[in-house]
Design a protein around this motif. Sequence first.
Motif, mmCIF file in Angstrom:
data_model
loop_
_atom_site.group_PDB
_atom_site.id
_atom_site.type_symbol
_atom_site.label_atom_id
_atom_site.label_comp_id
_atom_site.label_asym_id
_atom_site.label_seq_id
_atom_site.Cartn_x
_atom_site.Cartn_y
_atom_site.Cartn_z
ATOM 1 N N TYR A 574 0.853 -1.181 0.000
ATOM 2 C CA TYR A 574 0.000 0.000 0.000
ATOM 3 C C TYR A 574 0.893 1.237 0.000
ATOM 4 O O TYR A 574 1.995 1.226 0.555
ATOM 5 C CB TYR A 574 -0.903 0.022 1.238
ATOM 6 N N SER A 575 0.408 2.309 -0.610
ATOM 7 C CA SER A 575 1.169 3.554 -0.608
ATOM 8 C C SER A 575 0.231 4.722 -0.360
ATOM 9 O O SER A 575 -0.944 4.689 -0.746
ATOM 10 C CB SER A 575 1.907 3.746 -1.936
ATOM 11 N N GLY A 576 0.754 5.756 0.291
ATOM 12 C CA GLY A 576 -0.039 6.946 0.566
ATOM 13 C C GLY A 576 0.614 7.786 1.645
ATOM 14 O O GLY A 576 1.733 7.503 2.099
ATOM 15 N N LEU A 577 -0.071 8.826 2.047
ATOM 16 C CA LEU A 577 0.414 9.684 3.124
ATOM 17 C C LEU A 577 0.141 9.020 4.464
ATOM 18 O O LEU A 577 -0.924 8.425 4.667
ATOM 19 C CB LEU A 577 -0.270 11.047 3.067
ATOM 20 N N LEU A 578 1.093 9.128 5.372
ATOM 21 C CA LEU A 578 0.953 8.496 6.682
ATOM 22 C C LEU A 578 0.062 9.362 7.571
ATOM 23 O O LEU A 578 0.417 10.486 7.927
ATOM 24 C CB LEU A 578 2.325 8.313 7.324
ATOM 25 N N ILE A 579 -1.097 8.833 7.918
ATOM 26 C CA ILE A 579 -2.040 9.545 8.778
ATOM 27 C C ILE A 579 -1.867 9.124 10.232
ATOM 28 O O ILE A 579 -1.945 9.938 11.152
ATOM 29 C CB ILE A 579 -3.492 9.277 8.328
ATOM 30 N N LYS A 580 -1.579 7.838 10.433
ATOM 31 C CA LYS A 580 -1.432 7.328 11.793
ATOM 32 C C LYS A 580 -0.492 6.135 11.784
ATOM 33 O O LYS A 580 -0.542 5.296 10.885
ATOM 34 C CB LYS A 580 -2.798 6.913 12.349
ATOM 35 N N GLY A 593 -7.771 10.063 -1.844
ATOM 36 C CA GLY A 593 -8.367 10.537 -0.605
ATOM 37 C C GLY A 593 -8.881 9.416 0.279
ATOM 38 O O GLY A 593 -9.265 9.643 1.426
ATOM 39 N N LYS A 594 -8.885 8.194 -0.238
ATOM 40 C CA LYS A 594 -9.370 7.045 0.521
ATOM 41 C C LYS A 594 -8.391 6.693 1.638
ATOM 42 O O LYS A 594 -7.177 6.682 1.444
ATOM 43 C CB LYS A 594 -9.539 5.850 -0.420
ATOM 44 N N LEU A 595 -8.927 6.397 2.834
ATOM 45 C CA LEU A 595 -8.106 5.969 3.962
ATOM 46 C C LEU A 595 -7.997 4.450 3.976
ATOM 47 O O LEU A 595 -8.999 3.742 3.832
ATOM 48 C CB LEU A 595 -8.709 6.454 5.281
ATOM 49 N N VAL A 596 -6.780 3.957 4.120
ATOM 50 C CA VAL A 596 -6.535 2.516 4.185
ATOM 51 C C VAL A 596 -5.998 2.197 5.577
ATOM 52 O O VAL A 596 -4.990 2.769 6.008
ATOM 53 C CB VAL A 596 -5.519 2.070 3.114
ATOM 54 N N ARG A 597 -6.666 1.296 6.273
ATOM 55 C CA ARG A 597 -6.264 0.912 7.629
ATOM 56 C C ARG A 597 -5.618 -0.474 7.586
ATOM 57 O O ARG A 597 -6.223 -1.429 7.092
ATOM 58 C CB ARG A 597 -7.469 0.919 8.567
ATOM 59 N N ILE A 598 -4.397 -0.562 8.092
ATOM 60 C CA ILE A 598 -3.637 -1.809 8.045
ATOM 61 C C ILE A 598 -3.276 -2.205 9.473
ATOM 62 O O ILE A 598 -2.558 -1.459 10.165
ATOM 63 C CB ILE A 598 -2.352 -1.639 7.216
#
Length: 643
Positions: A574-580, A593-598
Amino acid sequence: MSALKGAYIYGDYDTGKIWMFRYDRQTGRVSDHRELLDSTLRLVGFAEDVDGELLLVDHMRGLIFELKENANADHKSTFPRKLSETGLFASVSEHRPADGVIPYSVSATQWTDGASKERFLALPGNSKIDFDGITYPQPAPGAPHGWKFPDGTVAVETLSLELSPGKPRRLETRILHYEQLAGGEDVGDQFWRGYTYVWNDEQTDAVLLEDPLGMDRTFTIEDESVAGGKRLQTWHFPSRTECTVCHNMAAKYVLGINTLQMNRDHQYGDVAANQMETFRHLGLFADELPKKKAIDFPKLVDYRDASRDLDLRARSYLHANCSHCHRKWGGGNGEFLLLATVDLPEMGIANVKPSHGGFSMPGGKILTPGDPFRSVLFYRAAKLGPGRMPRMGSSVVDEAGLKLLHDWIANLPTDTRVAPVTSRNDNVDARLATTSNALQLMQTLADAPSNRSLRDEVLAHVSQQPAHIRELFERFLPEEERTKRLGSVIRADTILAMDADAERGKAVFFKTSGVQCLNCHRIGKLGIEIGPDLSQIGKKYDRAKILENILLPSKEIDLKYRVHLVQTIDGRVYSGLLIKSGPGEIVLKEPTGKLVRIPSADVEDTATQQQSMMPDLLLRDLTAKQVADLIAFLSMQKGDQAK
């Protein structure tokens, strides 16, 4: 180094470049900012020795280097400034390769504005190729393996354009030179340098292009299909930086020398033979190929050959022209795959809503099976200006390639619940009223190039249409009558010196198709916050710095806007900006803009990318005036609502 005392030093892992700048605390401004060197290091840190000298930590070699002043800085490099000095050709004027330099051809050639190409490969000494030896970055859906070349390999491509029928003129010779770095391929041990040599008018030699922005030159071409029998075409000679955009790690750097492209016959003098079998016969592979004939290996097809299967032709076309970016980690912002090795349902384009604007196309998808006129992929390939694809390497619409895409999409199985666009209204204004109907009218003009009366009538009406409609028909105008856009050679000082209108810049930010600033940035309550909020950008930076940040988005990236990669234990990436990033889970925000929770328990590895999510050369399809207006608008944003 006393010359750097008091200066800030920083570098880039991907390019190996190192810069310095000085900050004047009294004025609150940077007083000196320049590049110090362009190295092959993979920089991961700086340190000082006991004498206060600067040390550089190289990840690839696992070594520490000291930064020292170059005593020969004023001496000219011995790097060959002329093609005749490279040793690649026995006769440059005859374009005859030196002994040991191997000619080759590809199955599906990349469109480069009508130019023909001659290709060569030079391997140093008795070195050999590791067949399909490059597998990274993996796992990447559908990404084929690449050939691993020995240190010192050179790939050569000469591009020629017919200025008069049957008389090609050599324009440039592009060279990729491979330097192997220490370390394993899992951390990127390849370093390919791109060079452009520009041919002289006498066609006797070519000179190294050293302008960091590249170069443009306009040629006059004899063409009986246009009024007056002649037309102008501007050719862009790419800079070294531009080479690396397409020749990237995800695409295995060398786009044409791989199994898919090389598994075809090549004409060696009077003999035609399969290139892979020829390479095997010459002993160019380090190991024996798998025990099967070359015909059994995967391959692309020549998409110009109308006798071949339509689907194979279109998929080969997309692979050759689009897949180096539109693949996993290829740099394309669209979350889809245009590899020929991926089945259509897994490509992520069929009946998928575009994430970067639909160009006012009601019901439009990236690809609408059975209906090219509701397919944004077809629209982007048909137009000039903002949003055109390919974004680099071409400024002329590929008419034959566009017709191929049209026929392919039209023949794909369709959802019969959606009626295709079939407007046959003779009123030109009515046919220009929607994007889909305008696309159909554009195709009518393309299919009947000799119908000049219809073309003239359409062009007379289209000038009053919105930009996303006008840009579909711009290619039917002579080049000198088209909108003068920036292209790849963007001079910041020229833009900053122009008079600007912030109100028009506001329209560029919020309404210009293809740029879509508001898809990633917010000003006040408008837009989407994926990249930085720009509501106070004018308070933080002056006009010059705002423009620099747009032109060089990866030069300085705020930590919270760096792209993060997360690989799970089951191989997904997965790739994207780190939100948490907490003990329980990692949350990424994707470009959509989709949030991915891992779940943290599922994470095997994480990494931070050095490349900005914002693409390079984003401004190339705008005019200088549009960019000046945009910068004026952004410089006014100092905390109020969008002004």
